[in-house]
Every structure is written in structure tokens, then in C-alpha cells.
Design a protein around this motif. Structure first.
Motif, PDB file in Angstrom:
ATOM      1  N   ALA A 189       0.882  -1.320  -0.066  1.00  0.00           N
ATOM      2  CA  ALA A 189       0.030   0.065   0.038  1.00  0.00           C
ATOM      3  C   ALA A 189       0.835   1.139   0.226  1.00  0.00           C
ATOM      4  O   ALA A 189       2.261   1.269   0.335  1.00  0.00           O
ATOM      5  N   CYS A 190       0.259   2.432  -0.411  1.00  0.00           N
ATOM      6  CA  CYS A 190       0.941   3.654  -0.483  1.00  0.00           C
ATOM      7  C   CYS A 190       0.514   4.460   0.655  1.00  0.00           C
ATOM      8  O   CYS A 190       1.397   5.224   1.173  1.00  0.00           O
ATOM      9  N   ALA A 191      -0.628   4.439   1.153  1.00  0.00           N
ATOM     10  CA  ALA A 191      -1.050   5.496   2.060  1.00  0.00           C
ATOM     11  C   ALA A 191      -2.247   4.694   3.032  1.00  0.00           C
ATOM     12  O   ALA A 191      -2.944   3.805   2.616  1.00  0.00           O
ATOM     13  N   ALA A 192      -2.576   5.283   4.133  1.00  0.00           N
ATOM     14  CA  ALA A 192      -3.561   4.772   5.070  1.00  0.00           C
ATOM     15  C   ALA A 192      -4.250   6.053   5.540  1.00  0.00           C
ATOM     16  O   ALA A 192      -3.556   7.045   6.140  1.00  0.00           O
ATOM     17  N   ALA A 193      -5.481   6.086   5.289  1.00  0.00           N
ATOM     18  CA  ALA A 193      -6.507   6.966   6.102  1.00  0.00           C
ATOM     19  C   ALA A 193      -7.082   6.365   7.558  1.00  0.00           C
ATOM     20  O   ALA A 193      -7.838   5.631   7.533  1.00  0.00           O
ATOM     21  N   ILE A 194      -6.641   6.933   8.872  1.00  0.00           N
ATOM     22  CA  ILE A 194      -7.185   6.330   9.741  1.00  0.00           C
ATOM     23  C   ILE A 194      -8.247   7.175  10.291  1.00  0.00           C
ATOM     24  O   ILE A 194      -7.921   8.331  10.694  1.00  0.00           O
ATOM     25  N   THR A 195      -9.349   6.625  10.456  1.00  0.00           N
ATOM     26  CA  THR A 195     -10.601   7.416  10.661  1.00  0.00           C
ATOM     27  C   THR A 195     -11.553   6.559  11.835  1.00  0.00           C
ATOM     28  O   THR A 195     -12.633   6.408  11.789  1.00  0.00           O
ATOM     29  N   LEU A 196     -10.893   6.070  12.661  1.00  0.00           N
ATOM     30  CA  LEU A 196     -11.516   5.154  13.489  1.00  0.00           C
ATOM     31  C   LEU A 196     -12.149   6.203  14.649  1.00  0.00           C
ATOM     32  O   LEU A 196     -11.986   7.206  14.873  1.00  0.00           O
ATOM     33  N   ASP A 197     -13.154   5.747  15.472  1.00  0.00           N
ATOM     34  CA  ASP A 197     -13.868   6.163  16.306  1.00  0.00           C
ATOM     35  C   ASP A 197     -13.251   6.671  17.525  1.00  0.00           C
ATOM     36  O   ASP A 197     -13.645   7.595  18.198  1.00  0.00           O
ATOM     37  N   THR A 198     -12.367   5.699  18.287  1.00  0.00           N
ATOM     38  CA  THR A 198     -11.669   6.301  19.528  1.00  0.00           C
ATOM     39  C   THR A 198     -10.228   6.711  19.437  1.00  0.00           C
ATOM     40  O   THR A 198      -9.422   5.970  18.574  1.00  0.00           O
ATOM     41  N   PRO A 199      -9.698   7.579  20.206  1.00  0.00           N
ATOM     42  CA  PRO A 199      -8.431   7.910  20.019  1.00  0.00           C
ATOM     43  C   PRO A 199      -7.411   6.692  20.194  1.00  0.00           C
ATOM     44  O   PRO A 199      -6.264   6.844  19.680  1.00  0.00           O
ATOM     45  N   ALA A 201      -7.871   3.533  19.519  1.00  0.00           N
ATOM     46  CA  ALA A 201      -7.834   2.425  18.394  1.00  0.00           C
ATOM     47  C   ALA A 201      -7.131   3.369  17.332  1.00  0.00           C
ATOM     48  O   ALA A 201      -6.191   2.691  16.488  1.00  0.00           O
ATOM     49  N   ASN A 202      -7.292   4.627  17.121  1.00  0.00           N
ATOM     50  CA  ASN A 202      -6.361   5.493  16.158  1.00  0.00           C
ATOM     51  C   ASN A 202      -4.771   5.171  16.413  1.00  0.00           C
ATOM     52  O   ASN A 202      -3.797   4.926  15.466  1.00  0.00           O
ATOM     53  N   TYR A 203      -4.263   5.365  17.593  1.00  0.00           N
ATOM     54  CA  TYR A 203      -2.825   5.388  18.071  1.00  0.00           C
ATOM     55  C   TYR A 203      -2.407   4.038  17.816  1.00  0.00           C
ATOM     56  O   TYR A 203      -1.535   3.820  17.323  1.00  0.00           O
ATOM     57  N   ARG A 204      -3.158   2.949  18.218  1.00  0.00           N
ATOM     58  CA  ARG A 204      -2.883   1.603  18.023  1.00  0.00           C
ATOM     59  C   ARG A 204      -2.458   1.388  16.640  1.00  0.00           C
ATOM     60  O   ARG A 204      -1.672   0.714  16.099  1.00  0.00           O
ATOM     61  N   THR A 205      -3.353   1.786  15.715  1.00  0.00           N
ATOM     62  CA  THR A 205      -3.320   1.502  14.266  1.00  0.00           C
ATOM     63  C   THR A 205      -2.075   2.227  13.552  1.00  0.00           C
ATOM     64  O   THR A 205      -1.283   1.721  12.832  1.00  0.00           O
ATOM     65  N   VAL A 206      -1.929   3.574  13.981  1.00  0.00           N
ATOM     66  CA  VAL A 206      -0.804   4.301  13.519  1.00  0.00           C
ATOM     67  C   VAL A 206       0.416   3.506  14.124  1.00  0.00           C
ATOM     68  O   VAL A 206       1.458   3.298  13.249  1.00  0.00           O
ATOM     69  N   TRP A 207       0.584   3.191  15.189  1.00  0.00           N
ATOM     70  CA  TRP A 207       1.881   2.348  15.825  1.00  0.00           C
ATOM     71  C   TRP A 207       1.970   1.136  14.867  1.00  0.00           C
ATOM     72  O   TRP A 207       3.117   0.698  14.816  1.00  0.00           O
ATOM     73  N   LYS A 217       2.497   5.732   4.237  1.00  0.00           N
ATOM     74  CA  LYS A 217       2.241   7.068   4.756  1.00  0.00           C
ATOM     75  C   LYS A 217       0.742   6.985   5.711  1.00  0.00           C
ATOM     76  O   LYS A 217      -0.240   6.844   5.145  1.00  0.00           O
ATOM     77  N   THR A 218       1.019   7.507   7.021  1.00  0.00           N
ATOM     78  CA  THR A 218      -0.431   7.421   7.624  1.00  0.00           C
ATOM     79  C   THR A 218      -0.794   8.738   7.972  1.00  0.00           C
ATOM     80  O   THR A 218      -0.249   9.542   8.313  1.00  0.00           O
ATOM     81  N   ALA A 234       4.041   8.339  17.576  1.00  0.00           N
ATOM     82  CA  ALA A 234       3.492   6.879  17.287  1.00  0.00           C
ATOM     83  C   ALA A 234       4.143   6.690  15.803  1.00  0.00           C
ATOM     84  O   ALA A 234       3.917   5.308  15.101  1.00  0.00           O
ATOM     85  N   GLY A 235       4.391   7.662  14.999  1.00  0.00           N
ATOM     86  CA  GLY A 235       4.750   7.595  13.538  1.00  0.00           C
ATOM     87  C   GLY A 235       3.820   8.184  12.331  1.00  0.00           C
ATOM     88  O   GLY A 235       4.102   7.839  11.332  1.00  0.00           O
TER      89      GLY A 235
END
Length: 322
Positions: A189-199, A201-207, A217-218, A234-235
Motif C-alpha cells: 500500500a502507499c497510504a492509510a487514512a485512519i478514521t477510527l472512532d476512538t483515540p 484505536a487510532n493510536y494503536r493503528t498508527v503504531w 504513509k499514515t 507513534a509515527g
């Protein structure tokens, strides 16, 4: 029996709440809570040492030994109860919604949408609109569903079912799981758009993406500045404040109702957006972070550019924020 009930119910609720904070679906969180509700073998060691140290009486330790032993013995029934709850309340069998590696092995340079809620659905619709415009400019033999360069993940089966009903590549799975990300071809993949409901979950996905798939690219939304800084640590490649653009749109609607010229409203909104992002950048640099709330990684202004180029870069910042 009262102590046993307190142990099982208390741990189930505690684990379920923690699971929800980290973006796990309610049914899955309850099932995990039931599986982790019984006591463990370490309790026998801890209670025995507590008696030796005079912290606990032998009568109390005997009661707790019995409670822990019974809770461990009924673990299979707790697991079966979790399965029964899932079968009753899950809208459909999620196994058919899980990502299969053979379905995504031809994806390359695609975009991963983590979270198919309100923001994720808007983002996927935007991509589809772009693809439709692209198809109009290509010969007919290029018309193929493979030109839709995204795949979405969500832990709510009802959202996944909505996406599947629209014939979209939406799968059931935890976006913070390395295995799930691998199954949707995150390494390609080239990029990820992280739009989860909770902070959380967003942090864990970025990590997870930063650690296991650094090529991706996140881009993630942040609740506030502190949350944005944590996501950058977290990156995250770029962090967008989720309250900025809705506030600007609301302000534009109010100003339009006041009969102000649309050109003046647009100019005012763009100026405020640029100034706000600049202030965030300075704040992050002052606090010891050179990431500038994410935007300095993406929007780099040349040092020597004519004034019209500077305007273009400011427009780019506004577009990225949107």
C-alpha cells in the motif's frame, strides 16, 4: 457464590470497557471479557505469599482459592456463553467478512481506509468520484473495478455489511492487527487514512503501521493538539485536527446568512485556516517536536518562491486539512 459472581462480572465489565476504548466491537469485547473473567494460577501463589506475610488470613485465602478454582473450572461454559451472545446479537457471521489474502494479492499502491464510519465512508466516496472522473478520460478497455485503489477495514459487522452491499472492498478486521493488515496487502500500500472512532484505536493503528509497514504513509485525525502530538510520536505522517474544518464550514454558513460576499467569506476562511495551521506548527516546534502537527512532513514550502507559488502552497495546506 457472591464472591465468584463479583469476580466474573467485575472482570468481564472491566475487560469489555478496555476493549471498547481500544476500538474493539462491543460483542467481541464482551466475549474477551468472559474468556478473561476467571482467575489465574498466579492467584494461588499470590494468596499463599499474602498469608505468609500476614497480609491475609488463612480463612480468607481458602475462600479465594475456592473461588479462583471454580472460576477456572467453568471457563469452557463462559466461552460457550460468549459464543452464544455473538450468535444472537451479531447481525451476520463475520467469518464471511474477513479479508482473504487471495482477494487482495493483486492490490498495489492502494489506500487503506481504517474505519468505515461516517468519515471513512465520505473518504471512500471521494475516491470513487475521482475514479469515475478518471474513467471518463480513459479508453473503454481500461474500465475495470480494479481502478478503485482502496480497501477498508472496520470492526463493526453492520458497517462492513453496508459496504459490501454497495460492492465496495470493505472487510471485517482490526486495523491495529499486523495479520489483518498483511492480508489486505499493507506491504504494497502507499497510504492509510485512519478514521477510527476512538483515540486509542487510532493510536494503536498508527503504531502498528509505523512498526510493521513503514512504507505506508499514515494520515489520521486528532481530537486535539495533545492527541495529535501523541499520534505523531507513534509515527503518523500527517495529523489533521478533526474540529478545524467543521468549525470553518459552520462559520462560512453563518457569514453567508449575514449577506456577506462569498469571495470575502472564502478569503477570510482561507486566511484563518492558514494562520491556525501555522500557529499549530510553531506550537509543536516550541514543545520540542519538529513535525509541525504533521503538515511539515507533507507540505514543504520552498524558501524562494514568487508570491503566486506561496498562495498555491497555502491552498494546498487548506486542501490537506479538508
Amino acid at each position: 457464590m457472591g464472591t465468584l459472581g463479583l469476580l466474573l462480572v467485575g472482570k468481564t465489565i472491566l475487560v469489555a470497557v478496555i476493549g471498547r476504548l481500544f476500538g474493539v466491537s462491543l460483542i467481541s469485547a464482551v466475549r474477551v471479557g468472559l474468556l478473561l473473567a476467571p482467575g489465574g494460577e498466579f492467584a494461588f501463589v499470590a494468596f499463599g505469599e499474602a498469608v505468609n506475610q500476614g497480609i491475609m488470613t488463612s480463612q480468607l485465602s481458602s475462600l479465594l482459592f475456592l473461588v479462583v478454582g471454580i472460576s477456572m473450572a467453568i471457563t469452557p461454559w463462559l466461552s460457550a456463553g460468549g459464543q452464544l451472545i455473538a450468535s444472537r446479537f451479531e447481525q451476520q457471521d463475520v467469518r464471511s467478512l474477513l479479508p482473504v489474502e487471495s482477494e487482495t494479492d493483486d492490490l498495489k499502491d492502494h489506500i487503506i481506509i481504517c474505519g468505515f464510519g461516517r468519515v471513512g465512508q465520505v473518504y471512500s466516496n471521494l475516491i470513487l468520484c475521482f475514479v469515475k472522473l478518471l474513467l471518463k478520460s480513459l479508453p473503454s478497455f481500461f474500465h475495470s473495478e480494479r481502478l478503485i485503489p482502496f480497501v477498508a477495514l472496520d470492526v463493526r459487522s453492520d458497517r462492513v455489511a453496508v459496504g459490501r452491499a454497495l460492492d465496495l472492498p470493505v472487510y471485517f478486521g482490526d486495523a491495529g492487527s499486523r495479520e489483518v493488515l498483511h492480508k489486505i496487502g499493507a506491504e504494497r500500500a502507499c497510504a492509510a487514512a485512519i478514521t477510527l472512532d476512538t483515540p486509542g484505536a487510532n493510536y494503536r493503528t498508527v503504531w502498528a503501521l509505523s512498526k510493521y509497514f513503514p512504507n505506508v504513509k499514515t494520515f489520521v485525525r486528532a481530537h486535539d493538539v495533545d492527541h495529535g502530538l501523541n499520534l505523531e510520536k507513534a509515527g503518523a505522517t500527517a495529523v489533521v485536527p478533526e474540529t478545524l474544518e467543521p468549525s470553518l464550514q459552520l462559520a462560512a454558513a453563518v457569514l453567508a446568512q449575514a449577506k456577506l460576499p462569498m469571495s470575502e467569506i472564502a478569503a477570510t476562511i482561507n486566511e484563518f485556516r492558514t494562520r491556525h495551521l501555522s500557529e499549530l506548527t510553531e506550537l509543536c516546534e516550541t514543545s520540542g517536536s519538529s513535525l509541525g502537527y504533521g503538515f511539515s512532513r507533507v507540505v514543504i514550502k520552498p524558501k524562494s518562491q514568487p508570491s503566486d507559488s506561496t498562495d498555491d502552497s497555502q491552498i494546498s495546506e487548506g486542501t490537506l486539512a479538508a
